[in-house]
Motif scaffolding. Structure first.
Motif, PDB file in Angstrom:
ATOM      1  N   ARG A 402     -10.387  -6.475  57.454  1.00  9.83           N
ATOM      2  CA  ARG A 402      -9.488  -6.126  56.355  1.00  9.83           C
ATOM      3  C   ARG A 402      -8.041  -6.129  56.836  1.00  9.83           C
ATOM      4  O   ARG A 402      -7.146  -5.698  56.130  1.00  9.83           O
ATOM      5  CB  ARG A 402      -9.835  -4.733  55.785  1.00  9.83           C
ATOM      6  N   LYS A 403      -7.842  -6.584  58.083  1.00 11.51           N
ATOM      7  CA  LYS A 403      -6.458  -6.595  58.611  1.00 11.51           C
ATOM      8  C   LYS A 403      -5.622  -7.564  57.797  1.00 11.51           C
ATOM      9  O   LYS A 403      -6.094  -8.630  57.414  1.00 11.51           O
ATOM     10  CB  LYS A 403      -6.474  -7.057  60.077  1.00 11.51           C
ATOM     11  N   LYS A 404      -4.345  -7.168  57.617  1.00 11.92           N
ATOM     12  CA  LYS A 404      -3.441  -7.972  56.799  1.00 11.92           C
ATOM     13  C   LYS A 404      -3.352  -9.416  57.298  1.00 11.92           C
ATOM     14  O   LYS A 404      -3.321 -10.365  56.513  1.00 11.92           O
ATOM     15  CB  LYS A 404      -2.057  -7.329  56.842  1.00 11.92           C
ATOM     16  N   GLU A 405      -3.347  -9.561  58.640  1.00 19.88           N
ATOM     17  CA  GLU A 405      -3.191 -10.917  59.220  1.00 19.88           C
ATOM     18  C   GLU A 405      -4.345 -11.837  58.809  1.00 19.88           C
ATOM     19  O   GLU A 405      -4.207 -13.052  58.835  1.00 19.88           O
ATOM     20  CB  GLU A 405      -3.156 -10.899  60.763  1.00 19.88           C
ATOM     21  N   ALA A 406      -5.485 -11.225  58.503  1.00 16.05           N
ATOM     22  CA  ALA A 406      -6.632 -12.060  58.108  1.00 16.05           C
ATOM     23  C   ALA A 406      -6.752 -12.147  56.588  1.00 16.05           C
ATOM     24  O   ALA A 406      -7.098 -13.198  56.046  1.00 16.05           O
ATOM     25  CB  ALA A 406      -7.920 -11.495  58.692  1.00 16.05           C
ATOM     26  N   VAL A 407      -6.419 -11.034  55.904  1.00 18.18           N
ATOM     27  CA  VAL A 407      -6.667 -10.987  54.453  1.00 18.18           C
ATOM     28  C   VAL A 407      -5.821 -12.017  53.693  1.00 18.18           C
ATOM     29  O   VAL A 407      -6.344 -12.775  52.870  1.00 18.18           O
ATOM     30  CB  VAL A 407      -6.387  -9.563  53.898  1.00 18.18           C
ATOM     31  N   PHE A 408      -4.541 -12.079  54.016  1.00 12.71           N
ATOM     32  CA  PHE A 408      -3.672 -12.987  53.262  1.00 12.71           C
ATOM     33  C   PHE A 408      -4.067 -14.463  53.459  1.00 12.71           C
ATOM     34  O   PHE A 408      -4.289 -15.193  52.470  1.00 12.71           O
ATOM     35  CB  PHE A 408      -2.205 -12.718  53.640  1.00 12.71           C
ATOM     36  N   PRO A 409      -4.214 -14.934  54.711  1.00 15.48           N
ATOM     37  CA  PRO A 409      -4.672 -16.332  54.878  1.00 15.48           C
ATOM     38  C   PRO A 409      -6.012 -16.588  54.197  1.00 15.48           C
ATOM     39  O   PRO A 409      -6.238 -17.638  53.603  1.00 15.48           O
ATOM     40  CB  PRO A 409      -4.814 -16.487  56.399  1.00 15.48           C
ATOM     41  N   ARG A 410      -6.906 -15.611  54.259  1.00 20.26           N
ATOM     42  CA  ARG A 410      -8.219 -15.794  53.642  1.00 20.26           C
ATOM     43  C   ARG A 410      -8.080 -15.997  52.130  1.00 20.26           C
ATOM     44  O   ARG A 410      -8.698 -16.870  51.546  1.00 20.26           O
ATOM     45  CB  ARG A 410      -9.087 -14.560  53.932  1.00 20.26           C
ATOM     46  N   GLN A 411      -7.190 -15.174  51.537  1.00 18.66           N
ATOM     47  CA  GLN A 411      -7.015 -15.304  50.076  1.00 18.66           C
ATOM     48  C   GLN A 411      -6.387 -16.653  49.722  1.00 18.66           C
ATOM     49  O   GLN A 411      -6.781 -17.297  48.755  1.00 18.66           O
ATOM     50  CB  GLN A 411      -6.144 -14.157  49.558  1.00 18.66           C
ATOM     51  N   ILE A 412      -5.442 -17.075  50.538  1.00 20.48           N
ATOM     52  CA  ILE A 412      -4.818 -18.389  50.294  1.00 20.48           C
ATOM     53  C   ILE A 412      -5.871 -19.494  50.420  1.00 20.48           C
ATOM     54  O   ILE A 412      -5.931 -20.419  49.608  1.00 20.48           O
ATOM     55  CB  ILE A 412      -3.672 -18.645  51.304  1.00 20.48           C
ATOM     56  N   ALA A 413      -6.703 -19.377  51.449  1.00 21.15           N
ATOM     57  CA  ALA A 413      -7.727 -20.414  51.664  1.00 21.15           C
ATOM     58  C   ALA A 413      -8.696 -20.454  50.480  1.00 21.15           C
ATOM     59  O   ALA A 413      -9.098 -21.528  50.032  1.00 21.15           O
ATOM     60  CB  ALA A 413      -8.467 -20.150  52.971  1.00 21.15           C
ATOM     61  N   MET A 414      -9.065 -19.281  49.964  1.00 21.95           N
ATOM     62  CA  MET A 414      -9.976 -19.260  48.806  1.00 21.95           C
ATOM     63  C   MET A 414      -9.299 -19.895  47.595  1.00 21.95           C
ATOM     64  O   MET A 414      -9.907 -20.672  46.852  1.00 21.95           O
ATOM     65  CB  MET A 414     -10.372 -17.818  48.468  1.00 21.95           C
ATOM     66  N   PHE A 415      -8.030 -19.551  47.418  1.00 23.18           N
ATOM     67  CA  PHE A 415      -7.264 -20.108  46.295  1.00 23.18           C
ATOM     68  C   PHE A 415      -7.234 -21.643  46.392  1.00 23.18           C
ATOM     69  O   PHE A 415      -7.500 -22.358  45.419  1.00 23.18           O
ATOM     70  CB  PHE A 415      -5.846 -19.522  46.353  1.00 23.18           C
ATOM     71  N   LEU A 416      -6.930 -22.146  47.591  1.00 23.88           N
ATOM     72  CA  LEU A 416      -6.856 -23.601  47.767  1.00 23.88           C
ATOM     73  C   LEU A 416      -8.224 -24.259  47.618  1.00 23.88           C
ATOM     74  O   LEU A 416      -8.346 -25.358  47.096  1.00 23.88           O
ATOM     75  CB  LEU A 416      -6.261 -23.941  49.140  1.00 23.88           C
ATOM     76  N   ALA A 417      -9.250 -23.560  48.097  1.00 20.89           N
ATOM     77  CA  ALA A 417     -10.603 -24.120  47.982  1.00 20.89           C
ATOM     78  C   ALA A 417     -10.949 -24.310  46.507  1.00 20.89           C
ATOM     79  O   ALA A 417     -11.535 -25.313  46.106  1.00 20.89           O
ATOM     80  CB  ALA A 417     -11.617 -23.203  48.647  1.00 20.89           C
ATOM     81  N   LYS A 418     -10.555 -23.333  45.685  1.00 24.17           N
ATOM     82  CA  LYS A 418     -10.864 -23.451  44.246  1.00 24.17           C
ATOM     83  C   LYS A 418     -10.072 -24.605  43.636  1.00 24.17           C
ATOM     84  O   LYS A 418     -10.588 -25.384  42.829  1.00 24.17           O
ATOM     85  CB  LYS A 418     -10.511 -22.120  43.539  1.00 24.17           C
ATOM     86  N   GLU A 419      -8.811 -24.697  44.065  1.00 18.11           N
ATOM     87  CA  GLU A 419      -7.947 -25.714  43.454  1.00 18.11           C
ATOM     88  C   GLU A 419      -8.250 -27.125  43.953  1.00 18.11           C
ATOM     89  O   GLU A 419      -8.209 -28.084  43.198  1.00 18.11           O
ATOM     90  CB  GLU A 419      -6.494 -25.365  43.772  1.00 18.11           C
ATOM     91  N   GLN A 420      -8.587 -27.248  45.223  1.00 17.11           N
ATOM     92  CA  GLN A 420      -8.670 -28.586  45.833  1.00 17.11           C
ATOM     93  C   GLN A 420     -10.090 -29.138  45.972  1.00 17.11           C
ATOM     94  O   GLN A 420     -10.255 -30.296  46.307  1.00 17.11           O
ATOM     95  CB  GLN A 420      -8.035 -28.561  47.230  1.00 17.11           C
ATOM     96  N   THR A 421     -11.096 -28.290  45.794  1.00 15.28           N
ATOM     97  CA  THR A 421     -12.461 -28.817  45.877  1.00 15.28           C
ATOM     98  C   THR A 421     -13.171 -28.566  44.549  1.00 15.28           C
ATOM     99  O   THR A 421     -12.641 -27.876  43.681  1.00 15.28           O
ATOM    100  CB  THR A 421     -13.299 -28.143  46.999  1.00 15.28           C
TER     101      THR A 421
END
Ligand SMILES: Nc1ncnc2c1ncn2[C@@H]1O[C@H](COP(=O)(O)OP(=O)(O)OP(=O)(O)O)[C@@H](O)[C@H]1O
Length: 469
Positions: A402-421
């Protein structure tokens, strides 16, 4: 390598390349080394026993066609197989194995049987009647049922048991590429043929029908052509969309259709779109198409994809761990042909590199296929690009941290996964450490809001997107 062998093999490759998809060509034919030409016998070296068996099983007709072109009808093929001595630890050996199956008895490969090129004659009709172009490999047993195809499969099965007498006449199966239309209608044909020896089942592509029709006109044998088709008990026509704008073919088929339908003979058709969207098709024919049952095939859902992978592996006698099956089912959701293509590539990679099919191999194979064919972005690429940008690891993105350094990139990656795949929320969650779809929705919402309100976040997302392109 002998120069003559290389020249002859290059001529073979010309034919082969024209007849199969690029990916299959690269996988199955590029690794082959032509060794020597002895009279009319060409010896080629293949990397493994599995490779050899695959060629014999799937491409024997194509190889025959290529040899005919490059050497002539008397051309012979000899395989030289590199044998893995395994535990004995010695260097690979080369042994010679003659072609074991004659092209006539082997299973048909993916190459269309030759269209009747010669003038249309009664002897062509005889050969059609004998062959009927059904591929025995397409059966109900290996057609996996799911929500995506339930209606079509049930109707097909009902017809298979009572051809011509159900309300499903004609049966029109439609859907996008690689979703199983040909498999399903051929399964119906095979079932009827195997259970009713007296029934004349004919499968023909609409293109072949048109070519036969043109030949019949040219050789003044239209009457033979019509009476041949009117004798059929079960007529299966694949890809009728090809008839768009072909007025004369449509007119002829209309008469055949009416005759067969009136005589309670079964008609089954496939199309890549719904009857109402078949532009360039006469109204009267379109309304005939809709007369029985129209059923569409959809993209398979996760469960069906999993079952298809399992069935395919089982039929190849290959075992892979469940986590790899799960990974594949979650990663490929376009169509069944692509799913099968990936499995075949995986088997080829495993055989070439003499290793097990594990998650790493699956990941790499999938990435290569996607890169090679310049298709859409994969979720693995999204994760790699995002991890790289934020200087975290892919494991961090998948972790429960739940560390901030992991949470934000993870959310971005999920967002991009939805948009790009094309992946579903469920599959995206799976690729991020098995999170459920509500977590994915939350991540997408958070990043969407941020992108709308925060120029810096917007810039980051845009930059990542351009890296993915
Ligand atoms: N439900 C299924 N179960 C098992 N295999 C399937 C299923 N659906 C499709 N396949 C397999 O996927 C591959 C592609 O199917 P098929 O050729 O029938 O698709 P299609 O819809 O006719 O495609 P196209 O429109 O490109 O001709 C075949 O190898 C087929 O066996």
């Amino acid at each position: 390598m002998q120069r003559e062998a290389v020249t002859v093999w290059n001529r073979c490759l010309q034919v082969i390349q024209e007849n199969i998809p690029d990916q299959s060509f690269r996988t199955w034919f590029e690794p082959i080394v032509p060794l020597r030409l002895n009279g009319s016998e060409l010896t080629i070296q293949v990397p493994s026993q599995f490779f050899y068996e695959w060629l014999e099983e799937n491409y024997v007709h194509l190889l025959r066609k290529a040899l005919n072109f490059a050497i002539g009808h008397h051309g012979q093929l000899q395989y030289s197989i590199i044998v893995d001595k395994g535990d004995e630890g010695s260097k690979p050996l080369t042994v010679n194995v003659p072609t074991t199956k004659s092209p006539q008895t082997a299973k048909p490969d993916n190459v269309d049987a030759d269209i009747l090129k010669s003038p249309f004659e009664m002897k062509d009709l005889d050969s059609l009647q004998l062959d009927s172009y059904l591929n025995p490999a397409y059966t109900f047993d290996n057609f996996i049922e799911g929500d995506c195809n339930r209606l079509g499969r049930s109707a097909g099965f009902a017809i298979a048991q009572n051809p011509g007498t159900t309300a499903f006449n004609p049966l029109m199966i439609y859907g996008g590429v690689g979703l199983g239309k040909t498999h399903l209608v051929q399964a119906v044909g095979n079932y009827i043929k195997n259970n009713n020896q007296d029934k004349f089942v004919l499968y023909v592509s609409s293109e072949k029908f048109t070519n036969q029709f043109i030949n019949a006109i040219r050789t003044d044998s239209l009457r033979d052509f019509m009476s041949f088709y009117m004798q059929v008990d079960v007529l299966i026509i694949d890809d009728v969309q090809f008839w768009a704008g072909k007025e004369k073919t449509q007119e002829t088929f209309f008469h055949i259709f009416n005759h067969l339908h009136g005589a309670k003979k079964q008609i089954i058709m496939t199309s890549d779109r719904a009857p109402r969207d078949l532009q360039g098709m006469q109204d009267r024919l379109q309304s005939r198409f809709k007369q029985g049952l129209t059923a569409d095939l959809q993209q398979p859902d996760l469960e069906t994809r999993t079952a298809i992978i399992q069935k395919k592996l089982q039929s190849e006698g290959i075992f892979i761990e469940n986590n790899v099956i799960e990974y594949l089912a979650h990663s490929i959701n376009t169509n069944v042909r692509e799913l099968e293509g990936v499995i075949v590539s995986l088997m080829a990679q495993a055989s070439l590199n003499r290793r097990e099919i594990d998650l790493d191999l699956a990941r790499n194979t999938l990435r290569n296929i996607v890169v090679d064919s310049e298709k859409e972005v994969t979720i693995d690429t999204v994760q790699d690009v995002v991890a790289d940008h934020f200087k975290v690891t892919v494991a961090d993105l998948k972790s429960k941290s739940r560390k901030k350094e992991a949470v934000f990139p993870r959310q971005i990656a999920m967002f991009l996964a939805k948009e790009q795949t094309e992946l579903s929320l469920k599959s995206i969650g799976y690729h991020f450490g098995g999170r459920d779809h509500s977590t994915v929705i939350h991540a997408i919402q958070t990043i969407s809001d941020l992108v709308s309100n925060n120029p810096q976040a917007r810039e980051t997302v845009e930059k990542l997107k351009s890296t993915l392109k």
